[in-house]
Write a protein that holds these residues in place. Structure first.
Motif, PDB file in Angstrom:
ATOM      1  N   SER A  54      -6.666 -43.098 -32.631  1.00  0.00           N
ATOM      2  CA  SER A  54      -6.017 -43.521 -33.934  1.00  0.00           C
ATOM      3  C   SER A  54      -4.783 -42.747 -34.440  1.00  0.00           C
ATOM      4  CB  SER A  54      -7.141 -43.294 -35.080  1.00  0.00           C
ATOM      5  OG  SER A  54      -7.353 -42.024 -35.252  1.00  0.00           O
ATOM      6  N   VAL A  55      -3.965 -42.060 -33.571  1.00  0.00           N
ATOM      7  CA  VAL A  55      -2.877 -41.378 -34.123  1.00  0.00           C
ATOM      8  C   VAL A  55      -1.782 -42.294 -34.618  1.00  0.00           C
ATOM      9  CG1 VAL A  55      -1.090 -40.071 -33.253  1.00  0.00           C
ATOM     10  CG2 VAL A  55      -3.162 -39.743 -32.233  1.00  0.00           C
ATOM     11  N   THR A  56      -1.412 -42.068 -36.056  1.00  0.00           N
ATOM     12  CA  THR A  56      -0.617 -42.691 -36.520  1.00  0.00           C
ATOM     13  C   THR A  56       0.687 -41.966 -36.601  1.00  0.00           C
ATOM     14  OG1 THR A  56      -1.132 -42.119 -38.684  1.00  0.00           O
ATOM     15  CG2 THR A  56      -2.502 -43.895 -37.896  1.00  0.00           C
ATOM     16  N   GLY A  57       1.718 -42.752 -37.381  1.00  0.00           N
ATOM     17  CA  GLY A  57       2.987 -41.873 -37.497  1.00  0.00           C
ATOM     18  C   GLY A  57       2.892 -40.964 -38.682  1.00  0.00           C
ATOM     19  N   HIS A  58       1.978 -41.185 -39.568  1.00  0.00           N
ATOM     20  CA  HIS A  58       1.740 -40.316 -40.674  1.00  0.00           C
ATOM     21  C   HIS A  58       1.158 -39.011 -40.447  1.00  0.00           C
ATOM     22  CE1 HIS A  58       0.581 -38.758 -44.645  1.00  0.00           C
ATOM     23  NE2 HIS A  58      -0.563 -38.594 -44.285  1.00  0.00           N
ATOM     24  N   ASP A  59       0.431 -39.107 -39.314  1.00  0.00           N
ATOM     25  CA  ASP A  59      -0.210 -37.768 -38.697  1.00  0.00           C
ATOM     26  C   ASP A  59       0.771 -37.023 -38.094  1.00  0.00           C
ATOM     27  OD1 ASP A  59      -3.006 -38.930 -39.686  1.00  0.00           O
ATOM     28  OD2 ASP A  59      -3.084 -39.978 -37.704  1.00  0.00           O
ATOM     29  N   LEU A  60       1.900 -37.557 -37.412  1.00  0.00           N
ATOM     30  CA  LEU A  60       2.660 -36.949 -36.709  1.00  0.00           C
ATOM     31  C   LEU A  60       3.680 -36.213 -37.317  1.00  0.00           C
ATOM     32  CD1 LEU A  60       3.225 -39.814 -34.034  1.00  0.00           C
ATOM     33  CD2 LEU A  60       1.833 -37.830 -34.152  1.00  0.00           C
ATOM     34  N   HIS A  61       3.832 -36.180 -38.873  1.00  0.00           N
ATOM     35  CA  HIS A  61       4.642 -35.469 -39.624  1.00  0.00           C
ATOM     36  C   HIS A  61       4.254 -34.111 -39.612  1.00  0.00           C
ATOM     37  CE1 HIS A  61       7.161 -33.943 -42.594  1.00  0.00           C
ATOM     38  NE2 HIS A  61       6.131 -33.506 -43.179  1.00  0.00           N
ATOM     39  N   PHE A  62       4.723 -33.115 -39.200  1.00  0.00           N
ATOM     40  CA  PHE A  62       4.176 -31.621 -39.306  1.00  0.00           C
ATOM     41  C   PHE A  62       5.107 -30.687 -39.503  1.00  0.00           C
ATOM     42  CE2 PHE A  62       5.416 -32.167 -35.102  1.00  0.00           C
ATOM     43  CZ  PHE A  62       6.010 -30.841 -34.641  1.00  0.00           C
ATOM     44  N   ILE A  63       4.899 -29.618 -40.092  1.00  0.00           N
ATOM     45  CA  ILE A  63       5.869 -28.613 -39.928  1.00  0.00           C
ATOM     46  C   ILE A  63       5.408 -27.301 -38.949  1.00  0.00           C
ATOM     47  CG2 ILE A  63       6.605 -26.611 -41.584  1.00  0.00           C
ATOM     48  CD1 ILE A  63       6.145 -28.408 -43.944  1.00  0.00           C
ATOM     49  N   SER A  64       6.532 -26.938 -38.509  1.00  0.00           N
ATOM     50  CA  SER A  64       6.322 -26.147 -37.210  1.00  0.00           C
ATOM     51  C   SER A  64       5.932 -24.695 -37.888  1.00  0.00           C
ATOM     52  CB  SER A  64       7.584 -25.894 -36.607  1.00  0.00           C
ATOM     53  OG  SER A  64       7.409 -24.842 -35.654  1.00  0.00           O
ATOM     54  N   PRO A  65       4.953 -23.949 -37.173  1.00  0.00           N
ATOM     55  CA  PRO A  65       4.168 -24.087 -35.866  1.00  0.00           C
ATOM     56  C   PRO A  65       3.213 -24.980 -36.052  1.00  0.00           C
ATOM     57  CG  PRO A  65       3.609 -22.160 -36.743  1.00  0.00           C
ATOM     58  CD  PRO A  65       4.593 -22.704 -37.799  1.00  0.00           C
ATOM     59  N   CYS A  66       2.791 -25.814 -35.029  1.00  0.00           N
ATOM     60  CA  CYS A  66       1.688 -26.777 -35.055  1.00  0.00           C
ATOM     61  C   CYS A  66       0.904 -26.498 -33.592  1.00  0.00           C
ATOM     62  CB  CYS A  66       2.246 -28.018 -35.322  1.00  0.00           C
ATOM     63  SG  CYS A  66       0.952 -29.530 -34.924  1.00  0.00           S
ATOM     64  N   TYR A  87      -0.645 -25.797 -27.358  1.00  0.00           N
ATOM     65  CA  TYR A  87       0.338 -25.137 -28.221  1.00  0.00           C
ATOM     66  C   TYR A  87       1.871 -25.854 -27.971  1.00  0.00           C
ATOM     67  CZ  TYR A  87      -2.774 -20.826 -28.847  1.00  0.00           C
ATOM     68  OH  TYR A  87      -3.637 -20.004 -29.261  1.00  0.00           O
ATOM     69  N   MET A  88       2.551 -25.974 -28.800  1.00  0.00           N
ATOM     70  CA  MET A  88       3.872 -25.950 -28.765  1.00  0.00           C
ATOM     71  C   MET A  88       3.992 -27.618 -28.330  1.00  0.00           C
ATOM     72  SD  MET A  88       5.598 -23.069 -26.629  1.00  0.00           S
ATOM     73  CE  MET A  88       4.011 -22.348 -25.774  1.00  0.00           C
ATOM     74  N   GLY A  89       3.015 -28.508 -29.039  1.00  0.00           N
ATOM     75  CA  GLY A  89       2.962 -29.987 -28.540  1.00  0.00           C
ATOM     76  C   GLY A  89       3.200 -30.540 -29.814  1.00  0.00           C
ATOM     77  N   GLY A  90       3.611 -30.198 -31.004  1.00  0.00           N
ATOM     78  CA  GLY A  90       3.652 -30.907 -32.110  1.00  0.00           C
ATOM     79  C   GLY A  90       4.252 -32.234 -32.061  1.00  0.00           C
ATOM     80  N   GLU A  91       5.373 -32.269 -31.603  1.00  0.00           N
ATOM     81  CA  GLU A  91       5.917 -33.443 -31.368  1.00  0.00           C
ATOM     82  C   GLU A  91       5.850 -34.399 -30.450  1.00  0.00           C
ATOM     83  OE1 GLU A  91       8.622 -30.522 -29.339  1.00  0.00           O
ATOM     84  OE2 GLU A  91       7.494 -30.458 -31.479  1.00  0.00           O
ATOM     85  N   THR A 151       0.079 -25.124 -22.677  1.00  0.00           N
ATOM     86  CA  THR A 151       1.165 -25.169 -23.477  1.00  0.00           C
ATOM     87  C   THR A 151       1.870 -26.532 -22.980  1.00  0.00           C
ATOM     88  OG1 THR A 151       3.424 -24.101 -23.074  1.00  0.00           O
ATOM     89  CG2 THR A 151       2.249 -23.930 -21.272  1.00  0.00           C
ATOM     90  N   MET A 152       2.536 -27.044 -23.973  1.00  0.00           N
ATOM     91  CA  MET A 152       3.263 -28.086 -23.847  1.00  0.00           C
ATOM     92  C   MET A 152       4.800 -27.755 -24.036  1.00  0.00           C
ATOM     93  SD  MET A 152       1.627 -30.731 -23.183  1.00  0.00           S
ATOM     94  CE  MET A 152       2.740 -32.027 -23.580  1.00  0.00           C
ATOM     95  N   HIS A 153       5.137 -26.624 -23.750  1.00  0.00           N
ATOM     96  CA  HIS A 153       6.718 -26.245 -23.825  1.00  0.00           C
ATOM     97  C   HIS A 153       7.294 -26.936 -22.688  1.00  0.00           C
ATOM     98  CE1 HIS A 153      10.045 -23.996 -24.374  1.00  0.00           C
ATOM     99  NE2 HIS A 153      10.069 -23.479 -23.072  1.00  0.00           N
ATOM    100  N   ASP A 154       6.710 -27.003 -21.634  1.00  0.00           N
ATOM    101  CA  ASP A 154       7.309 -27.718 -20.485  1.00  0.00           C
ATOM    102  C   ASP A 154       6.334 -28.585 -19.977  1.00  0.00           C
ATOM    103  OD1 ASP A 154       8.633 -28.556 -18.319  1.00  0.00           O
ATOM    104  OD2 ASP A 154       8.855 -26.825 -17.259  1.00  0.00           O
ATOM    105  N   PRO A 155       6.208 -29.828 -20.440  1.00  0.00           N
ATOM    106  CA  PRO A 155       5.085 -30.692 -19.712  1.00  0.00           C
ATOM    107  C   PRO A 155       5.312 -30.909 -18.446  1.00  0.00           C
ATOM    108  CG  PRO A 155       6.532 -31.678 -21.759  1.00  0.00           C
ATOM    109  CD  PRO A 155       6.942 -30.551 -21.402  1.00  0.00           C
ATOM    110  N   GLU A 156       6.328 -30.595 -17.895  1.00  0.00           N
ATOM    111  CA  GLU A 156       6.647 -31.098 -16.411  1.00  0.00           C
ATOM    112  C   GLU A 156       5.504 -30.011 -15.474  1.00  0.00           C
ATOM    113  OE1 GLU A 156       7.905 -33.688 -15.544  1.00  0.00           O
ATOM    114  OE2 GLU A 156       8.167 -33.809 -17.673  1.00  0.00           O
ATOM    115  N   VAL A 157       5.041 -28.844 -16.231  1.00  0.00           N
ATOM    116  CA  VAL A 157       4.068 -27.851 -15.373  1.00  0.00           C
ATOM    117  C   VAL A 157       2.947 -28.416 -15.031  1.00  0.00           C
ATOM    118  CG1 VAL A 157       5.520 -25.803 -16.134  1.00  0.00           C
ATOM    119  CG2 VAL A 157       3.483 -26.486 -17.148  1.00  0.00           C
ATOM    120  N   HIS A 158       2.325 -29.407 -15.673  1.00  0.00           N
ATOM    121  CA  HIS A 158       1.250 -30.052 -15.602  1.00  0.00           C
ATOM    122  C   HIS A 158       1.530 -31.204 -14.628  1.00  0.00           C
ATOM    123  CE1 HIS A 158       0.322 -27.345 -18.658  1.00  0.00           C
ATOM    124  NE2 HIS A 158       0.563 -27.969 -19.542  1.00  0.00           N
ATOM    125  N   ASP A 159       0.954 -31.438 -13.522  1.00  0.00           N
ATOM    126  CA  ASP A 159       1.063 -32.661 -12.712  1.00  0.00           C
ATOM    127  C   ASP A 159      -0.050 -33.639 -12.995  1.00  0.00           C
ATOM    128  OD1 ASP A 159      -1.425 -31.576 -11.393  1.00  0.00           O
ATOM    129  OD2 ASP A 159      -0.411 -30.673  -9.575  1.00  0.00           O
TER     130      ASP A 159
END
Ligand code: SAH
Length: 274
Positions: free
Chosen positions: A219-231, A175-179, A150-158
């Motif tokens: 190679s992550v680009t701005g274009h790839d980052l556009h997404f519609i939830s859920p992702c 999961y929950m890591g789209g943005e 889960t990326m809902h709360d990234p702080e849970v991962h040290d």
């Protein structure tokens, strides 16, 4: 004198989107339900066609950082309140019930009130997304395990956990890591994962609006980052197999399949259809 036993609360998974991924067992429970408490990430088709027309559907959606999300305490209270009326209650969750869905809170509530329950699993988003993107999550010679993170709360991962993720050959599903796609990719690369590691960003998986972006960590680009939830993100060698085995048409329009809490707040808080 005889006591009337109330039916158990049924907690069922609705699958990731495609209504036909609903299990027969969940379908039967929905057809018999008198009250359905539903999540946001449930196919509108399931609510329209699988629930008895006279049943009450209560929308208890959550959306990260949206103020009008239904608090878990409210959902717990609704479960108890409706069970006491003696009605057949189904709590419907997107995907599988036990993957990032607050199942434990609801089980503890039912347990506390000595309310009987039944649990019906569903197809979790990672399994649905992988199949509809044409990839196995584990495949001989590529990966021997899959991790659902889960990326809902990234702080849970040290830091140690991130280092481990960067060094493992396991398939990683976020999961929950789209943005946070760019941040996840950059962090893994900074910790030594190859920038050539394949990655898929899959939004609205298994719905007619499914969109798959294939890239590598480097190679992550701005274009790839556009997404519609859920992702969700699938990272690892198996992601490269999408190129060869993709079998679904790619959808490019900007339409949403699932309701959003911003659509019509009035309608969405406790939509009651009776
Ligand atoms: N219980 C659900 C997960 C709930 S958490 C399950 O088992 O699938 C919600 C997250 O699941 C979303 O933020 C997204 O990362 C993922 N998800 C759910 N449905 C999805 C879909 N159709 N396509 C892509 N990701 C999805």
């Amino acid at each position: 004198m005889y006591t009337i036993t109330k039916p158990p609360v049924v907690i069922a998974g609705a699958g990731p989107g495609d209504p036909e991924l609903l299990t027969l067992k969940a379908l039967k429970a929905l057809q018999q339900a008198e009250v359905v408490l539903t999540d946001r990430l449930v196919s509108p088709d399931i609510l329209d066609h699988c629930v008895h027309p006279r049943a009450e559907i209560i929308y208890t959606g959550k959306e990260s950082r949206r103020a009008n999300s239904t608090p878990q305490l409210t959902i717990n209270a609704l479960l108890v309140q409706h069970w006491y009326t003696g009605k057949r209650v189904v709590r419907l969750k997107g995907g599988d019930i036990g993957i990032f869905g607050n199942l434990l809170d609801e089980l503890e509530t039912l347990h506390l009130h000595r309310i009987p329950f039944e649990l019906i699993p569903g197809v979790t988003a990672s399994c649905g997304a992988a199949a509809y993107a044409g990839i196995p999550l584990t495949a001989r010679r590529h990966s021997t395990a899959v991790r659902i993170i889960t990326m809902h709360d990234p702080e849970v991962h040290d830091d140690r956990y991130w280092q481990e993720l960067a060094s493992t050959g396991d398939t990683l599903v976020f999961y929950m890591g789209g943005e946070k796609t760019a941040r996840i990719a950059a962090r893994l690369v900074s910790l030594g994962k190859s920038p050539d590691t394949p990655m898929l960003q899959i939004s609205q998986a298994t719905t007619p609006m499914q969109h798959v972006s294939a890239m590598t960590l480097g190679s992550v680009t701005g274009h790839d980052l556009h997404f519609i939830s859920p992702c969700l993100l699938i990272i690892g060698e198996v992601a490269a197999l999408h190129k060869q085995f993709a079998w679904r048409e790619q959808y490019h329009a900007n339409e949403r399949y699932f309701l959003s809490l911003t659509d019509s707040p009035k309608q969405l808080t406790h939509v009651t259809r009776a």
